[in-house]
Design an enzyme around this catalytic site. Structure first.
Site, mmCIF file in Angstrom:
data_model
loop_
_atom_site.group_PDB
_atom_site.id
_atom_site.type_symbol
_atom_site.label_atom_id
_atom_site.label_comp_id
_atom_site.label_asym_id
_atom_site.label_seq_id
_atom_site.Cartn_x
_atom_site.Cartn_y
_atom_site.Cartn_z
ATOM 1 N N THR A 51 0.709 -1.136 0.465
ATOM 2 C CA THR A 51 0.106 0.001 -0.259
ATOM 3 C C THR A 51 0.979 1.385 -0.126
ATOM 4 O O THR A 51 0.209 2.496 -0.180
ATOM 5 C CB THR A 51 -0.901 0.165 0.987
ATOM 6 O OG1 THR A 51 -0.166 0.176 2.559
ATOM 7 C CG2 THR A 51 -1.987 -1.385 1.174
ATOM 8 N N TYR A 94 -8.052 -5.324 11.323
ATOM 9 C CA TYR A 94 -7.008 -4.485 11.139
ATOM 10 C C TYR A 94 -7.215 -4.406 12.703
ATOM 11 O O TYR A 94 -6.241 -3.924 13.350
ATOM 12 C CB TYR A 94 -7.360 -3.452 10.762
ATOM 13 C CG TYR A 94 -6.494 -1.618 10.566
ATOM 14 C CD1 TYR A 94 -5.568 -1.803 10.395
ATOM 15 C CD2 TYR A 94 -7.221 -0.774 11.768
ATOM 16 C CE1 TYR A 94 -4.489 -0.639 10.126
ATOM 17 C CE2 TYR A 94 -6.183 0.130 11.899
ATOM 18 C CZ TYR A 94 -5.213 0.378 11.517
ATOM 19 O OH TYR A 94 -4.394 1.088 11.468
#
Ligand code: UDP
Length: 329
Positions: A52, A161
């Site tokens: 990312t 997450y």
């Protein structure tokens, strides 16, 4: 206090240069932290698998002799030589990205974090882990203090997450308690600024890009949910202070000024001078209703508090987002 010596250990005034490893160095926070450490004269080893992160965030460091980069997935064991500090900033961090990369997110919080802790243990390096306000989940206590244990859905879409970050905190504390590693945990609240990826789906990047491109600002839900937005330079300053401290338990860092998402949209429209309309879209599952850090601990311990408020921070970010809008991202 352990850790106080940080970047200038006693007796080593002639050798102020530390070799610092930053994982996630090509990311938004990792790249700003890298710049800050280089500006202090340190050597930085940036590690990133670019899943990312964006190599463009480090492009200005080409030719910088004190900076080296390894393209590496920290979930695989590694050893790039002695380091004095480890800043573990690697993880997908925006909701659309960690939803897309769920298993990778769990792995970087577990195996990846363990590999970085092993490096700190091996070299006796000071260690700082980037944790998150998501550890509090959709909080029932407001504002959130570090002593709050959170309200987290362990099986919802965001759990990849939240639970990765909560496990990572447990792992870091275990290395502190059982292996004597000098660890630090920062719980980072919403942060924005230049290099926040224009298409990573976060509210500030989405609104800035939409405003500059003249498309509607996508407000999820009714826009009355709140967030507290910290400008990146303020956050990096807090992180560096924490790494130099003797504190091992988590410390919140963020800007305590709370905005509804509708207020945030209005700020973005004012700063960009845009006449974009608002478009209401469904609220993502388990989207926290309120979030605001209690930063009393950081204030007392580190003398830290944010200096840049949302309007000024958005103004400072305008050029970055404008250049990306002109490039069509
Ligand atoms: N949000 C929004 N429009 C967008 C992106 C996000 O209204 O285009 C909302 C989102 O639902 C959340 C808040 O803004 O309530 C912050 O979202 P973000 O993804 O930036 O970070 P989070 O705090 O959820 O991790």
């Amino acid at each position: 206090m352990a850790g106080e010596e940080a970047f200038s250990p006693p007796g080593s005034e002639l050798n102020l240069t530390m070799r610092v490893m930053v994982t996630g160095a090509a990311g938004f926070l990792g790249s700003h932290l890298t710049d800050r450490l280089l500006s202090e004269g340190h050597e930085v080893l940036g590690v990133d698998n670019l899943s990312t992160g964006d190599a463009e965030n480090l492009a200005h460091l080409r030719g910088e002799k004190r900076f080296a980069f390894e393209k590496w997935d920290i979930c695989r064991p590694f050893d790039f030589g002695r380091v004095d500090y480890v800043f573990n900033m690697a993880s997908p961090a925006s909701p659309p990205e960690y939803l897309r990369l769920g298993i990778e997110t769990l792995r970087v919080g577990s195996a990846g974090t363990e590999n970085t802790l092993e490096i700190a243990h091996k070299y006796g390096a000071v260690y700082l882990h980037a944790s998150t306000s998501e550890c509090y989940g959709d909080p029932l206590e407001h504002p959130q203090k570090e002593t709050y244990w959170g309200h987290v859905n362990p099986v919802g879409p965001r759990s990849v997450y939240d639970e990765a970050k909560r496990y990572a905190e447990a792992l870091v504390m275990a290395y502190y308690r059982s292996r004597g590693v000098n660890t630090h945990l920062v719980r980072i609240f919403n942060t924005y600024g230049p290099r926040l990826h224009p298409s990573d789906g976060r509210v500030i990047s989405n609104f800035m890009m939409q405003a500059l491109e003249g498309t509607p600002l996508t407000v999820y839900g009714d826009g009355n949910q709140t967030r507290s937005f910290c400008y990146v330079d303020d956050l990096i300053d807090g992180i560096v202070r924490l790494a130099r401290s003797g504190e091992h338990l988590p410390v919140n860092m963020g800007n305590p000024k709370e905005f509804t998402i509708l207020e945030c949209a209005r700020e973005v429209l004012a700063v960009t001078g845009s006449r974009s309309e608002l478009r209401f879209e469904p609220l993502p599952v388990d989207d926290p209703a309120r979030r605001r850090p209690d930063i009393a601990k950081a204030r007392a311990l580190l003398g830290w508090e944010p200096k840049i408020q949302l309007r000024e921070g958005l103004e400072r970010s305008l050029e970055f987002f404008r250049s990306r809008a002109n490039q069509g991202h």
